[in-house]
Each structure stands twice: as C-alpha cells, then as structure tokens.
Design a protein around this motif. Structure first.
Motif, PDB file in Angstrom:
ATOM      1  N   PHE A  50       3.089   4.357  -9.509  1.00 54.69           N
ATOM      2  CA  PHE A  50       2.345   3.727  -8.724  1.00 54.69           C
ATOM      3  C   PHE A  50       2.012   4.560  -7.527  1.00 54.69           C
ATOM      4  N   GLY A  51       2.627   5.848  -7.483  1.00 53.73           N
ATOM      5  CA  GLY A  51       2.710   6.418  -5.820  1.00 53.73           C
ATOM      6  C   GLY A  51       0.847   7.251  -5.656  1.00 53.73           C
ATOM      7  N   ALA A  52       0.343   8.193  -6.868  1.00 55.56           N
ATOM      8  CA  ALA A  52      -0.813   7.973  -7.011  1.00 55.56           C
ATOM      9  C   ALA A  52      -2.086   6.870  -6.161  1.00 55.56           C
ATOM     10  N   MET A  53      -1.501   6.337  -6.025  1.00 55.06           N
ATOM     11  CA  MET A  53      -2.480   4.713  -5.932  1.00 55.06           C
ATOM     12  C   MET A  53      -2.014   4.122  -4.247  1.00 55.06           C
ATOM     13  N   LEU A  54      -0.567   4.163  -3.979  1.00 51.52           N
ATOM     14  CA  LEU A  54      -0.282   4.228  -3.146  1.00 51.52           C
ATOM     15  C   LEU A  54      -1.130   5.179  -1.664  1.00 51.52           C
ATOM     16  N   SER A  55      -0.630   6.263  -2.499  1.00 54.70           N
ATOM     17  CA  SER A  55      -1.181   7.824  -1.235  1.00 54.70           C
ATOM     18  C   SER A  55      -3.056   7.533  -0.803  1.00 54.70           C
ATOM     19  N   ALA A  56      -3.989   7.096  -2.348  1.00 54.11           N
ATOM     20  CA  ALA A  56      -5.213   7.058  -2.189  1.00 54.11           C
ATOM     21  C   ALA A  56      -5.170   5.443  -0.975  1.00 54.11           C
ATOM     22  N   VAL A  57      -4.854   4.760  -1.426  1.00 56.00           N
ATOM     23  CA  VAL A  57      -4.483   3.407  -0.576  1.00 56.00           C
ATOM     24  C   VAL A  57      -4.109   3.606   1.434  1.00 56.00           C
ATOM     25  N   ALA A  58      -3.022   4.476   1.397  1.00 49.95           N
ATOM     26  CA  ALA A  58      -2.578   4.744   2.979  1.00 49.95           C
ATOM     27  C   ALA A  58      -3.736   6.321   3.483  1.00 49.95           C
ATOM     28  N   LYS A  59      -4.364   6.520   2.120  1.00 48.64           N
ATOM     29  CA  LYS A  59      -5.303   8.049   3.321  1.00 48.64           C
ATOM     30  C   LYS A  59      -6.748   6.819   3.330  1.00 48.64           C
ATOM     31  N   GLU A  60      -7.176   5.608   2.701  1.00 57.00           N
ATOM     32  CA  GLU A  60      -7.608   5.306   3.756  1.00 57.00           C
ATOM     33  C   GLU A  60      -7.039   3.891   4.698  1.00 57.00           C
ATOM     34  N   LEU A  61      -6.016   4.081   4.873  1.00 64.46           N
ATOM     35  CA  LEU A  61      -5.548   2.860   6.109  1.00 64.46           C
ATOM     36  C   LEU A  61      -5.210   3.689   6.868  1.00 64.46           C
ATOM     37  N   LYS A  62      -5.099   4.802   6.831  1.00 64.49           N
ATOM     38  CA  LYS A  62      -5.099   5.894   8.442  1.00 64.49           C
ATOM     39  C   LYS A  62      -5.880   5.893   9.639  1.00 64.49           C
ATOM     40  N   GLY A  63      -4.798   5.351  10.478  1.00 61.21           N
ATOM     41  CA  GLY A  63      -5.001   5.191  12.021  1.00 61.21           C
ATOM     42  C   GLY A  63      -6.137   4.243  11.773  1.00 61.21           C
ATOM     43  N   LYS A  64      -6.186   3.067  10.760  1.00 62.07           N
ATOM     44  CA  LYS A  64      -7.585   1.794  10.413  1.00 62.07           C
ATOM     45  C   LYS A  64      -6.312   0.805  10.775  1.00 62.07           C
ATOM     46  N   CYS A  65      -6.659  -0.301  10.979  1.00 63.10           N
ATOM     47  CA  CYS A  65      -5.732  -2.019  10.859  1.00 63.10           C
ATOM     48  C   CYS A  65      -6.487  -2.749   9.984  1.00 63.10           C
ATOM     49  N   LEU A  66      -5.908  -3.092   9.039  1.00 63.17           N
ATOM     50  CA  LEU A  66      -6.553  -3.608   7.613  1.00 63.17           C
ATOM     51  C   LEU A  66      -7.013  -4.930   7.999  1.00 63.17           C
ATOM     52  N   ALA A  67      -6.765  -5.423   9.408  1.00 62.93           N
ATOM     53  CA  ALA A  67      -7.302  -6.873   9.791  1.00 62.93           C
ATOM     54  C   ALA A  67      -8.941  -6.522   9.562  1.00 62.93           C
ATOM     55  N   ASN A  68      -9.231  -5.381  10.513  1.00 66.40           N
ATOM     56  CA  ASN A  68     -10.731  -4.651  10.047  1.00 66.40           C
ATOM     57  C   ASN A  68     -11.152  -4.567   9.256  1.00 66.40           C
ATOM     58  N   LEU A  69     -10.791  -4.641   7.744  1.00 62.18           N
ATOM     59  CA  LEU A  69     -11.772  -4.258   6.381  1.00 62.18           C
ATOM     60  C   LEU A  69     -11.369  -5.015   5.920  1.00 62.18           C
ATOM     61  N   SER A  70     -10.851  -6.326   6.717  1.00 65.06           N
ATOM     62  CA  SER A  70     -11.117  -7.622   5.604  1.00 65.06           C
ATOM     63  C   SER A  70     -11.016  -8.893   5.956  1.00 65.06           C
ATOM     64  N   ASN A  71     -11.196  -9.874   5.426  1.00 59.98           N
ATOM     65  CA  ASN A  71     -10.277 -11.122   5.479  1.00 59.98           C
ATOM     66  C   ASN A  71     -10.014 -11.650   5.566  1.00 59.98           C
ATOM     67  N   ARG A  72      -9.641 -12.709   5.392  1.00 61.25           N
ATOM     68  CA  ARG A  72      -7.857 -13.415   5.334  1.00 61.25           C
ATOM     69  C   ARG A  72      -7.632 -13.710   3.785  1.00 61.25           C
ATOM     70  N   PRO A  73      -6.085 -12.473   3.772  1.00 62.07           N
ATOM     71  CA  PRO A  73      -5.934 -12.644   2.208  1.00 62.07           C
ATOM     72  C   PRO A  73      -5.924 -13.843   2.025  1.00 62.07           C
ATOM     73  N   ARG A  74      -4.937 -14.615   2.966  1.00 64.88           N
ATOM     74  CA  ARG A  74      -3.992 -15.742   2.193  1.00 64.88           C
ATOM     75  C   ARG A  74      -4.912 -16.334   2.148  1.00 64.88           C
TER      76      ARG A  74
END
Length: 511
Positions: A50-74
């Motif tokens: 799972f390391g490669a995928m987590l790294s790719a996600v971490a790169k996309e979220l670097k310096g960003k807030c997930l709430a600004n890139l999504s709607n309500r996941p719940r």
C-alpha cells in the motif's frame, strides 16, 4: 518520553533503533504511520503493498485540506474496504478495514502536525506515568530485520508474560479481564474526552482546533457518520484506541486513590488487563471500579473471560501455551507431528501457540526432501485451517510445499478444487481466498474468486473504496486500487511459500 516496562533491559540494537511511537518526532511518526505495515496489519501475501498508493495520495494532499477537495464522505456507504476474517470456523468473524487512503492520510497529517503532536504526546505521556499502571501496547517501530508486528508481540511477551511471572514474587493473586468487542464499542466522542478532558470536549464539540474533535470527525467520515466503533486493522487505529484506554487508566487510578487502594499493580496490553494484588477482595474492588470507569466510556468487561487466581505464575501464561508446554510437541514422523498439532488446535482453536507450532512444522517440512503421503498431510493441514481460520496463511504455506510433491498438475488442481470446496462452507473467507490464490496460481487453478483483492491479481477493474465524495480528479486518480498490487513481486513468487513470507519472527528464542 515513553517509559520502558520494569524488568526489561534494552538490547544494543534496540537502544539504537527500536522506538515507541511516543518517542518519535512528528516527521518520524508520519513516516511510521504511512508505511504499508502500519496501514494494514492483516496477513496478506507480499505482492499486496500500500506504500505507493499512500505516497501518491500524500503528494496530492500536501499543503491541502481534504475538506476543500471533497464533499461529506460520511454521507456515503462503503468508504472503507472491509475484509472479513472468520474467527471460529463458524459464524463469528472479525471485520478488518482498509481505511480510505484519502481519509487515512488526512488523519495522519492532522495528528502529526507539530503542535497537535505535542498535545497528543503530552497527554499520552501523562497516562504512561501513572503509578501502579503499565501500558505495554503502544505501537513500536522495530529494529532492522524484524517486522513491527514482531516487535509488538515481543513487547507483549516481555512486558506482559515475563513481567507477570516476576510479579509473582510480590503479589499472591492475579485477576485477568478484557473488554468486550473493544474497537467496535469505542465511542468516537470519547477520543476528545481522552485528549482534552470530558468537560472541555463537551463544551467545544464543534471546535476544529481540538485534535480530539478532528480525529472523531475523521472516523465518523470513515463509518457513514456512526459514533460507535473505530476501524480495526492498522497501527494508526491501535494508537487512537490507546488514547481512550489510557484515559480509562487515569480515571481508574483516580478512583482507586479515592478509595485508598494502594497495594496493586496493573499491566495492560490494549484491552487485556492483569491486576496483581495480595488480597482477593482488593482485586474484586479494582475490577468493580474498572467496570464503572468503562461503563462511563461506553465499554464493558467481558464477564466470561474475567478470572482470578492464586497461582500467579501459571496464570501468567495463556491456557493454550500452558497446555502446549505440558504436552507432546512433536514427533520424528512428520504425519504424527502434524497430528499432535491438529489435536492441540481442536482444544485451542486460533491460539497463538497453534500458530507457532505450525510455523515450526513448516520450517521442518521445507527441509524434508521427500515427505511421505503428501495428500494425507494436506488433508490434516486443511482441517486445522478449517477449524482455526487464523492459521490459514501458514497452513497455505504447508500445502504449497506438499502440492509440489504430487504427480502432475491435474492432481494438484484437483486437490485445490477439493480444498476450495471445503473452505467455501465457511462464511466470510476473503482472506482464505487471497492465500488460496497465492498457492493455486502456479497450478492453473484460476477460480472465480469473490474477494476483491483477488480480482486485482487477475487484472479485473476493482473498486475497493467508495470515492464518489471526492471532487478533485487528481486525488481520485491517486486512489487507484491497481497501485496496491505489485506485479513484479507477484511475478517473483515461487510455487512454495517460503518461511520468510509468513514468519513474524526472525528468531524463535522467545517462544
């Protein structure tokens, strides 16, 4: 800094490398939680990474807030991927969850922000300094050539079993108890109570600056808005569980001080408690107080597993291990050796001693060039796995060695078909299918597996996590399940599962 349990001295290697998560800087803690082994503690073949995928996600979220890139996941179902593991060969199972990568990385980012990490460490270190208490289950990073899970289990052995035996010199009675369905019962709001005190958390329930609230909200987002239960199957959630359980320790300590109870010692490994006293009435009083504390957190003791004993040393060992040490552990004849293990498994299904015995047998089997009656040995190994599903990875390894001894591919495929038919009688066999695919691939056994992880290996378009709530396309693209399957590692696999694929310990000296 986290305290090391009394009675244990560090090895030279541990002094240099091994560290509790409480001894990590924010940067080291983030790297620790983003490792494959920390993200997923489930026993999977080595080609699932799972390391490669987590790294790719971490790169996309670097310096960003997930709430600004999504709607309500719940508001969405199946955000996490559940991998059900059968517990008893019948109708009980344990749901391991592969947390949605975006929510997982986002939570790690929040936890390991320097200011928030300091708050968490200050609180957890306060729990670890309680007099009369020792928590031995904080996640640890292992020394080189040892897996983190091995270091964790070794910590249990040294901190719980060995220290329990030592305490027999000081105490005459030991009481054992654990929490019923601990992870599934944790009330998510209690995480904020643990980190900030209940009164503060209740009066600031919407305060996004409180890290306890941030953790609570992330977990609700993972679980369709539910406030009962945290996902099981990662070091990150083990760490979060320790926040609540450490808070319970502190409340229990305060309660016992108020009752003027001073002569006792409590060892805790996650939700497993050992209470040492010199007076059985004091032990009963402590368990009563613990029951009251847990009730206030929405948790309860498992009464069927709550016991007291005057034999501290014998009670320091689990019943299955005591039985294994007393009994016959092997035989010069391979079949008789496996039958001894089979008999132990019937008495103590899914026991740790059963796993270790099978691991030793697998090592021995790999050194024997021409074992007799391989189909008989396969039948015994499969029956062990059928009655103790937790042992399936090592039993699959044993079967993989024996399959090579059969006359031709047709006979091997037939045995695999019979094996699959038997295991199909069990409910929730996803993990079994993963390992059956691992050993069956080399013999043209390409069954139509139900488990989605098997679909990744077969090149099928597979959705593990519901990402409909994510609005940023680049982040969605990073969460590609095919990144989980390491094709090169799969191609490098051999028909026989090697001991290194299934062993936790590089050394057996502790067992």
């Amino acid at each position: 800094m986290a305290k090391r349990p009394k009675g244990r001295s560090k090895t030279k290697a541990e002094e240099v490398k091994e560290r509790s998560v409480l001894e990590m800087t924010p940067t080291l803690a983030r790297a620790f939680f983003l490792k494959t082994e920390s993200y997923c503690s489930v026993d999977l073949p080595l080609y699932f990474q799972f390391g490669a995928m987590l790294s790719a996600v971490a790169k996309e979220l670097k310096g960003k807030c997930l709430a600004n890139l999504s709607n309500r996941p719940r508001q969405h179902e199946e955000v996490n991927y559940s991998l059900l593991s059968n517990k008893d060969g019948r109708y009980a199972w344990r749901p391991f969850q592969l947390i949605h990568p975006a929510l997982y990385v986002s939570l790690v980012n929040h936890l390991t922000a320097p200011k928030q990490w300091d708050i968490i460490l200050e609180r957890l270190n306060r729990f670890s300094e309680l007099e009369h208490f020792a928590c031995l289950s904080m996640p640890v990073q292992a020394v080189p050539k040892r897996k983190d899970r091995a270091a964790q289990i070794l910590q249990w052995w040294q901190g719980i079993e060995q220290q329990s035996i030592e305490l027999a010199m000081e105490y005459e009675y030991v009481f054992r108890a654990d929490i019923t369905d601990c992870y599934a019962s944790i009330y998510t709001h209690s995480i904020a109570w643990a980190l900030h005190e209940k009164e503060v958390a209740k009066s600031h329930r919407r305060d996004a600056t409180l890290i306890g609230n941030v953790i609570d909200w992330h977990i609700q987002d993972m679980c369709h808005g539910q406030t009962n239960g945290i996902p099981q199957g990662s070091s990150l959630m083990d760490f979060i569980a320790e926040m609540v359980l450490g808070y319970a320790d502190m409340q229990l300590s305060d309660k016992l001080k108020s009752a003027s109870i001073k002569e006792y010692r409590i060892l805790r490994y996650r939700d497993d408690y050992r209470v040492f006293v010199n007076n059985p009435q004091v032990g009963e009083a402590i368990l009563k107080a613990l029951t009251e504390v847990l009730f206030g957190l929405g948790l309860k003791l498992n009464t069927s597993k709550t016991t007291g004993s005057q034999s501290v040393i014998s009670s320091s060992l689990k019943p299955d291990k005591r039985a294994w040490l007393r009994g016959r552990q092997g035989d010069a004849n391979l079949q008789k050796h496996l039958l001894v293990i089979h008999a132990h498994g019937l008495d103590y299904p899914n026991a740790g001693s059963l796993l270790r015995a099978l691991t030793h047998f697998h090592k021995r089997l790999c050194l024997v060039k021409h074992p007799q009656n391989p189909r008989v040995l396969i039948s015994i190994a499969v029956d062990i796995a059928y009655n103790s599903p937790r042992t399936f990875p090592v039993c699959a390894a044993i079967v993989s060695r024996l399959l090579c001894l059969l006359e031709n591919k047709e006979e091997r495929a037939l045995v695999l078909e019979i094996l699959h038919k038997k295991l199909s009688k069990l409910p929730n066999t996803g993990l079994m299918e993963v390992w059956l695919q691992r050993i069956g691939h080399f013999y043209d056994f390409h069954h139509d597996y139900v488990e989605k992880l098997c679909g990744l290996v077969m090149g099928k378009k597979t959705v593990l996590w519901n990402s409909d709530w994510i609005t940023a396309e680049a982040l969605k693209d990073a969460i590609n399940p095919m990144r989980v399957f390491d094709a090169a590692a799969f191609k490098a696999m051999q028909p026989v599962v090697s001991p290194s694929e299934i062993e936790i310990f590089a050394s057996e000296r502790y067992y």
